[in-house]
Design a protein around this motif. Sequence first.
Motif, short mmCIF file in Angstrom:
data_model
loop_
_atom_site.label_atom_id
_atom_site.label_comp_id
_atom_site.label_asym_id
_atom_site.label_seq_id
_atom_site.Cartn_x
_atom_site.Cartn_y
_atom_site.Cartn_z
N ILE A 14 0.84 -1.20 0.00
CA ILE A 14 0.00 0.00 0.00
C ILE A 14 0.87 1.25 0.00
CG2 ILE A 14 -1.65 1.32 1.39
CD1 ILE A 14 -2.81 -1.45 2.26
N ARG A 15 1.93 1.21 0.77
CA ARG A 15 2.87 2.34 0.79
C ARG A 15 3.45 2.58 -0.60
NH1 ARG A 15 7.81 3.74 4.85
NH2 ARG A 15 8.80 5.32 3.55
N THR A 16 3.74 1.51 -1.32
CA THR A 16 4.39 1.63 -2.62
C THR A 16 3.44 2.11 -3.71
OG1 THR A 16 5.95 -0.14 -2.07
CG2 THR A 16 5.66 0.35 -4.41
N VAL A 17 2.22 1.56 -3.76
CA VAL A 17 1.40 1.72 -4.96
C VAL A 17 0.15 2.57 -4.79
CG1 VAL A 17 2.21 -0.53 -5.78
CG2 VAL A 17 0.03 -0.40 -4.58
N SER A 18 -0.30 2.79 -3.56
CA SER A 18 -1.57 3.50 -3.35
C SER A 18 -1.37 5.01 -3.37
CB SER A 18 -2.21 3.09 -2.02
OG SER A 18 -2.61 1.75 -2.03
N ASP A 19 -2.44 5.75 -3.75
CA ASP A 19 -2.36 7.20 -3.65
C ASP A 19 -2.56 7.61 -2.19
OD1 ASP A 19 -5.14 7.19 -3.10
OD2 ASP A 19 -5.66 7.58 -5.20
N GLU A 20 -2.37 8.89 -1.92
CA GLU A 20 -2.39 9.36 -0.54
C GLU A 20 -3.73 9.12 0.14
OE1 GLU A 20 -1.58 13.41 2.14
OE2 GLU A 20 -1.20 13.41 -0.02
N ALA A 21 -4.82 9.32 -0.58
CA ALA A 21 -6.14 9.14 0.02
C ALA A 21 -6.36 7.68 0.44
CB ALA A 21 -7.23 9.58 -0.95
N GLN A 22 -5.96 6.75 -0.43
CA GLN A 22 -6.12 5.34 -0.10
C GLN A 22 -5.19 4.94 1.04
OE1 GLN A 22 -5.02 2.11 -3.01
NE2 GLN A 22 -7.23 1.74 -2.92
N ALA A 34 -2.65 -7.58 -11.95
CA ALA A 34 -3.06 -8.09 -10.64
C ALA A 34 -3.26 -6.94 -9.65
CB ALA A 34 -2.03 -9.07 -10.11
N TRP A 35 -4.41 -6.92 -8.99
CA TRP A 35 -4.75 -5.94 -7.97
C TRP A 35 -4.98 -6.66 -6.65
CZ3 TRP A 35 -6.42 -0.65 -9.32
CH2 TRP A 35 -6.33 -0.38 -10.69
N LEU A 57 -9.51 -1.03 -3.57
CA LEU A 57 -8.91 -1.72 -4.72
C LEU A 57 -7.51 -1.15 -4.93
CD1 LEU A 57 -9.49 -3.79 -6.99
CD2 LEU A 57 -10.25 -1.86 -8.41
N VAL A 58 -6.51 -1.94 -4.58
CA VAL A 58 -5.11 -1.48 -4.55
C VAL A 58 -4.37 -2.01 -5.78
CG1 VAL A 58 -2.95 -1.59 -3.24
CG2 VAL A 58 -5.15 -1.42 -2.03
N PRO A 59 -3.73 -1.14 -6.56
CA PRO A 59 -3.05 -1.57 -7.80
C PRO A 59 -1.73 -2.27 -7.53
CG PRO A 59 -2.75 0.79 -7.49
CD PRO A 59 -3.67 0.33 -6.40
N GLY A 60 -1.80 -3.49 -7.01
CA GLY A 60 -0.60 -4.22 -6.63
C GLY A 60 0.39 -4.40 -7.74
N TYR A 61 -0.08 -4.51 -8.98
CA TYR A 61 0.81 -4.74 -10.12
C TYR A 61 1.86 -3.65 -10.26
CZ TYR A 61 -1.96 -1.21 -12.60
OH TYR A 61 -2.57 -0.03 -12.98
N LYS A 62 1.55 -2.45 -9.79
CA LYS A 62 2.50 -1.34 -9.91
C LYS A 62 3.78 -1.59 -9.10
CE LYS A 62 -0.86 2.34 -10.86
NZ LYS A 62 -1.41 3.64 -10.40
N GLY A 63 3.68 -2.44 -8.11
CA GLY A 63 4.84 -2.74 -7.29
C GLY A 63 5.91 -3.54 -8.02
N TYR A 64 5.57 -4.07 -9.20
CA TYR A 64 6.52 -4.90 -9.94
C TYR A 64 6.71 -4.40 -11.38
CZ TYR A 64 5.52 -7.63 -5.84
OH TYR A 64 5.36 -8.01 -4.54
N ALA A 118 6.85 -11.17 -6.37
CA ALA A 118 6.66 -11.31 -4.93
C ALA A 118 7.54 -12.39 -4.30
CB ALA A 118 5.18 -11.62 -4.63
N TRP A 119 8.22 -13.19 -5.11
CA TRP A 119 9.08 -14.25 -4.60
C TRP A 119 10.55 -13.89 -4.73
CZ3 TRP A 119 4.78 -14.77 -7.59
CH2 TRP A 119 3.68 -15.43 -7.01
#
Length: 420
Positions: free
Chosen positions: A123-131, A200-201, A243-250, A418-419
Amino acid sequence: MSTAVLDTTAKTADTTPQGVPGLPRPTTPAHVIKSDAEAIAVAEALAREVAGTASKRDRDRILPVAELDAFSQSGLWSINVPKAFGGPEVSYATLARVVQIVAAADPSLSQISQNHLGVVAAIRTVSDEAQQRLLFGQVLKGIRFGNAFSEFGTKRAADFATSFTDEGDHVLVTGRKFYSTGALLAHLVPIVAVDGQGRAWYAIADRNAPGLTVIDDWSGFGQRTTASGTVILDRVRVPKTHLVPGYKGYEAPTADGAIFQIIQVAVDNGIAEAAIRDTLEFVRSRSRPWVDSGQDRASDDPYTIQAVGRLTLRLHAAEALQEKAGLAVDAAVAAPNAETVAKAQLAVAEAKILSTEIALEASSTLFELAGTRSVLAEHNFDRHWRNARTHTLHDPVRWKYAILGNHALNGVNPPLHAWS
């Protein structure tokens, strides 16, 4: 509190596993830890409270409901929430040490926290400030994330069939998950689901949302009380705020994968620590010296002393690599780029290799050094090996060696997922 969760041995005429209702949310806010030193102290106090009953929970497969409440209410589940949002933001070296301390007392309890802490990092990596403000606020109040990530039936671990459809202000998620550690006892369940583009989210659903069913069908011989069973998703409604854009982390270099991995390192080091602790206590108090040793005490057997020295050294080496990896993760979080992230990934890979090897070695050598008496069911020492063998299967160590070798020989950075 729901007796459906607590009574895991109840039998009915229908032997088909049934969905289990979720737990109520905490009625009082969780404690917020103020420093790295406090995080360590709180973890040590919690470990003392839960260690004495961990073997019984494993033997009888009693889910750690009260223990998990104490764990999350202690503030240890929010230790990587950024300071900007009111969190402690401890070093990842400290976070890993906290996870190890709890794992040495009860590795199942410790493992339940691993995906929660990983999602907080994402969440720290990919979410905007509001989320971030919304979700971090919930974590600081004591809300627990579970997980619904992995699936049976897909070609690779990174492939997902679970998907969602856009319904305006919310999405509807459909699929089936397994290895869903923590979902049974969570308040919110992050679900890995793909959109129409295959991205992937994390769709973070309410644990009691209509259409979300958690089945307590984990039958693994180790980590028995993680409740890592099945989650069934039938058009589960998730608001887009969650809904968190997890894919952005990779998509670009980030520390997200290394963070998930270092938490696993710490669980394995905790298992090794517990196995060595029980070895020392048993050899000192119950084991007999071998007939050819000429000693009156098993603890004076020179070969036993040598073997204990080896175990102690390798655990300390694993812990040193864990700390080094935590500091490398800190650097990658602070300034993510190809160089800092690769350094973190490589450091974590080294730590993962040694933590896996010492967990398996220590939990097996226990019986060799302690002797035949140590295999009696009353001691339940086999739980250390069962836990080590089960938890270390999260990702193959042979590929960690390959990552290190390919970087050393060919300058190839580890893959981003993630691995890694």
